[in-house]
Scaffold this motif. Structure first.
Motif, short mmCIF file in Angstrom:
data_model
loop_
_atom_site.label_atom_id
_atom_site.label_comp_id
_atom_site.label_asym_id
_atom_site.label_seq_id
_atom_site.Cartn_x
_atom_site.Cartn_y
_atom_site.Cartn_z
N THR A 112 9.01 0.61 16.84
CA THR A 112 8.77 -0.98 16.98
C THR A 112 8.63 -1.63 15.70
O THR A 112 9.20 -2.73 15.69
CB THR A 112 7.80 -0.96 18.13
N ALA A 113 7.78 -0.98 14.93
CA ALA A 113 7.38 -1.91 13.85
C ALA A 113 8.68 -2.39 13.03
O ALA A 113 8.66 -3.56 12.13
CB ALA A 113 6.38 -1.31 12.93
N GLY A 114 9.56 -1.41 12.50
CA GLY A 114 10.79 -1.86 11.88
C GLY A 114 11.58 -3.06 12.80
O GLY A 114 12.01 -3.73 12.01
N ALA A 115 11.61 -2.71 14.22
CA ALA A 115 12.44 -4.08 14.83
C ALA A 115 11.80 -5.19 14.66
O ALA A 115 12.30 -6.34 14.52
CB ALA A 115 12.61 -3.50 16.08
N ALA A 172 0.82 -1.11 -0.11
CA ALA A 172 -0.07 -0.05 0.14
C ALA A 172 1.00 1.28 -0.04
O ALA A 172 2.00 1.18 0.29
CB ALA A 172 -0.90 0.03 1.00
N ASN A 173 0.24 2.29 -0.40
CA ASN A 173 1.13 3.67 -0.38
C ASN A 173 2.32 3.45 -1.28
O ASN A 173 3.49 3.70 -0.89
CB ASN A 173 1.43 4.28 1.08
N PRO A 174 2.22 3.15 -2.43
CA PRO A 174 3.34 2.62 -3.19
C PRO A 174 4.26 3.98 -3.45
O PRO A 174 4.00 4.92 -3.69
CB PRO A 174 2.99 2.15 -4.72
N VAL A 224 4.45 -7.56 9.46
CA VAL A 224 5.21 -7.22 8.25
C VAL A 224 4.58 -6.46 7.33
O VAL A 224 5.08 -5.18 6.88
CB VAL A 224 5.88 -8.48 7.88
N LYS A 225 3.36 -6.84 7.02
CA LYS A 225 2.46 -6.03 6.09
C LYS A 225 2.31 -4.89 6.72
O LYS A 225 2.24 -3.77 5.75
CB LYS A 225 1.40 -6.97 5.75
N PHE A 226 1.71 -4.71 7.78
CA PHE A 226 1.64 -3.51 8.36
C PHE A 226 2.70 -2.31 8.32
O PHE A 226 2.32 -1.31 7.83
CB PHE A 226 1.12 -3.56 9.94
N THR A 227 3.74 -3.00 8.48
CA THR A 227 5.22 -1.93 8.22
C THR A 227 5.26 -1.70 6.87
O THR A 227 5.62 -0.31 6.70
CB THR A 227 6.17 -2.95 8.97
N LEU A 228 5.46 -2.38 5.80
CA LEU A 228 5.87 -2.15 4.76
C LEU A 228 4.70 -1.50 3.92
O LEU A 228 5.02 -0.84 2.81
CB LEU A 228 6.20 -3.24 4.00
N ASP A 229 3.58 -1.50 4.36
CA ASP A 229 2.29 -0.82 3.59
C ASP A 229 2.35 0.81 4.34
O ASP A 229 1.47 1.48 3.59
CB ASP A 229 1.01 -1.39 4.03
N LEU A 230 3.08 0.95 5.37
CA LEU A 230 3.07 2.39 5.55
C LEU A 230 3.54 3.52 4.75
O LEU A 230 4.41 3.24 3.80
CB LEU A 230 3.93 2.53 6.94
N PRO A 231 2.98 4.78 4.69
CA PRO A 231 3.44 5.61 3.80
C PRO A 231 4.77 6.18 4.03
O PRO A 231 5.41 6.05 5.23
CB PRO A 231 2.68 6.91 3.78
N ILE A 232 5.21 6.84 3.05
CA ILE A 232 6.74 7.55 3.23
C ILE A 232 6.40 8.76 4.17
O ILE A 232 5.28 9.52 3.99
CB ILE A 232 7.21 8.01 1.94
N ARG A 233 7.39 9.11 4.97
CA ARG A 233 7.17 10.06 6.25
C ARG A 233 7.43 11.41 5.07
O ARG A 233 8.21 11.42 4.27
CB ARG A 233 8.41 9.88 6.99
N GLY A 234 6.53 12.34 5.86
CA GLY A 234 6.80 13.90 5.21
C GLY A 234 7.64 14.69 6.47
O GLY A 234 7.95 14.29 7.50
N PHE A 235 8.35 15.76 5.64
CA PHE A 235 9.38 16.52 6.60
C PHE A 235 8.82 18.02 6.30
O PHE A 235 9.37 18.71 5.65
CB PHE A 235 10.86 16.25 6.21
N PRO A 236 8.07 18.46 7.30
CA PRO A 236 7.49 19.81 7.27
C PRO A 236 8.71 20.64 7.56
O PRO A 236 9.55 20.39 8.11
CB PRO A 236 6.35 19.76 8.00
N LEU A 247 9.82 5.47 6.42
CA LEU A 247 8.49 5.02 6.84
C LEU A 247 7.88 6.01 7.69
O LEU A 247 8.66 6.29 8.67
CB LEU A 247 8.55 3.57 7.10
N GLU A 248 6.60 6.01 7.69
CA GLU A 248 5.89 7.06 8.93
C GLU A 248 5.75 6.36 9.90
O GLU A 248 4.67 5.67 9.89
CB GLU A 248 4.70 7.84 8.04
N CYS A 249 6.64 6.26 10.78
CA CYS A 249 6.58 5.32 11.97
C CYS A 249 7.24 5.83 13.25
O CYS A 249 8.35 6.19 13.37
CB CYS A 249 7.22 3.82 11.61
N ASP A 250 6.46 6.27 14.13
CA ASP A 250 6.86 6.77 15.36
C ASP A 250 6.09 6.55 16.56
O ASP A 250 4.89 7.23 16.75
CB ASP A 250 7.03 8.48 15.08
N ASP A 251 6.53 5.80 17.40
CA ASP A 251 5.90 5.10 18.65
C ASP A 251 5.54 6.16 19.53
O ASP A 251 4.90 6.30 20.40
CB ASP A 251 6.46 4.18 19.36
#
Length: 372
Positions: free
Chosen positions: A204-207, A129-131, A173-185, A150-154
């Motif tokens: 944590t998802a990456g680990a 998802a979010n290719p 794993v699918k949850f992690t790799l489906d995440l969108p790319i993080r934005g940098f305002p 990846l947009e991932c921040d606990d």
């Protein structure tokens, strides 16, 4: 719990203590670890006695164990619960550092490299998802340093990759790799503007995904690989893993180990990967793992799933590489002082629990340390 009941509990736990402050060995566990006393280890016994009283009094909530070793010898060891020395301690996210150690052993053996592309191990999870073409560039090193795009921040409850959202689904794993790319305002540092060229966020998802990747690279369950390649050489014969819903070892948290065995992991790295004459993990990996690769926060950098933090006690600064987990659970190695400190707690829901544990270090333990 009242102070009186805390005292009763401590009396029971103290009966299982393995070493007194004056050096009398009260009980030999037979695990081969070397023991000494606080003065011989150049530790101020009075300061450690004061810490012990404060813990019993409840000043640090529910601390369950404190172990201090210097020059590879245990000099102070106290348990403040009924489980005692044989209790398995759930140090939560300290598991992530074990994952980094296992990744190093796998890399030492040629099973993969830090530059290996994560997506290539998971053709069964594609299309994502979010290719985004940048997903194909995410590497093992990005997960080891918590700096993938990846947009991932606990630490952000609004993050799509927050671990609490991951736990609601079956396929992590699918949850992690489906995440969108993080934005940098404009108010956030992009990788190119960040120290070491990486924008860090606690994920944590990456680990957890890294553990599944290791199983694929090794062609065996990671718990078995850990038993044979890491735990057995260190004489660690009792651990308890958590597992993901689809069966892989949970490498983001929850691994339970004894306090003495947590000490062994930190001491292994102080000894550049050697234990009792055996090179368990390469000295090169130890060096790379404990060098800064990203900046986490003030006074704290991040290596390969090791925290790199400076502690200030009086007019002295102490530099450590460490394993951290929820509740203020910490396993710290101070190379300049040849010191290892294991602090375990069940302060999982205590506000600012990590800062509470840091006070144990900066008010009692580190001031007790004489310079080498």
């Amino acid at each position: 719990m009242t102070p009186c009941s805390r005292c009763k509990r401590f009396v029971r736990a103290a009966a299982g203590a393995l070493l007194s402050l004056t050096g009398a060995v009260l009980h030999a566990s037979g695990d081969g670890l070397l023991m000494t006393d606080a003065p011989t280890a150049r530790l101020a016994a009075a300061r450690l006695e004061a810490m012990e009283r404060a813990i019993v009094h409840g000043d640090f909530k529910q601390v369950t164990s404190v172990l201090i070793a210097r020059d590879g010898k245990i000099a102070f060891e106290r348990y403040f619960d009924e489980a005692g020395a044989d209790g398995l301690r759930n140090t939560r996210s300290a598991t992530k550092t074990v994952t980094g150690i296992l990744a190093g052993i796998a890399i030492d053996r040629g099973a993969l490299g830090v530059g290996a592309r994560v997506a290539g191990f998971f053709p069964d999870k594609q299309p994502f998802a979010n290719p985004d073409r940048r997903k194909a560039q995410i590497t093992v090193e990005d997960f080891l340093t918590m700096s993938s795009l990846l947009e991932c921040d606990d630490e952000n409850p609004y993050s799509r990759g927050n671990e609490e959202r991951m736990y609601l689904v079956e396929d992590w794993v699918k949850f992690t790799l489906d995440l969108p790319i993080r934005g940098f305002p404009a108010w956030a540092s992009s990788p190119k503007d960040s120290p070491y060229g990486r924008a860090w966020s606690y994920c944590t998802a990456g680990a957890a995904t890294l553990g599944v990747l290791l199983e694929k690279a090794l062609h065996r369950p990671l718990a078995d690989f850990a038993r044979d390649s890491l735990f057995a050489p260190l004489g660690i014969d009792r651990v308890k893993w958590q597992f993901q819903p689809l069966g892989a070892a949970m490498t983001g948290g929850g691994l339970e180990m004894r306090s003495r065995d947590l000490f062994k992991l930190a001491q292994l790295y102080l000894e550049h990967g050697r234990w009792n004459g055996t090179q368990v993990v390469s000295a090169d990996w130890v060096a790379r793992s404990t060098q800064p690769h990203a900046n986490a926060r003030e006074d704290t950098d991040f290596g390969y799933l090791w925290w790199l933090q400076a502690f200030h006690a009086g007019d002295r600064t102490f530099h450590a590489f460490a394993m951290y987990g929820t509740g203020g659970n910490k396993v710290l190695a101070f190379p300049a002082q040849h010191l290892v400190v294991v602090l375990t707690t069940i302060n999982y829901r205590v506000p600012a629990a990590s800062a509470l544990t840091d006070r144990l270090l900066t008010e009692f333990i580190l001031p007790a340390v004489d310079d080498p």
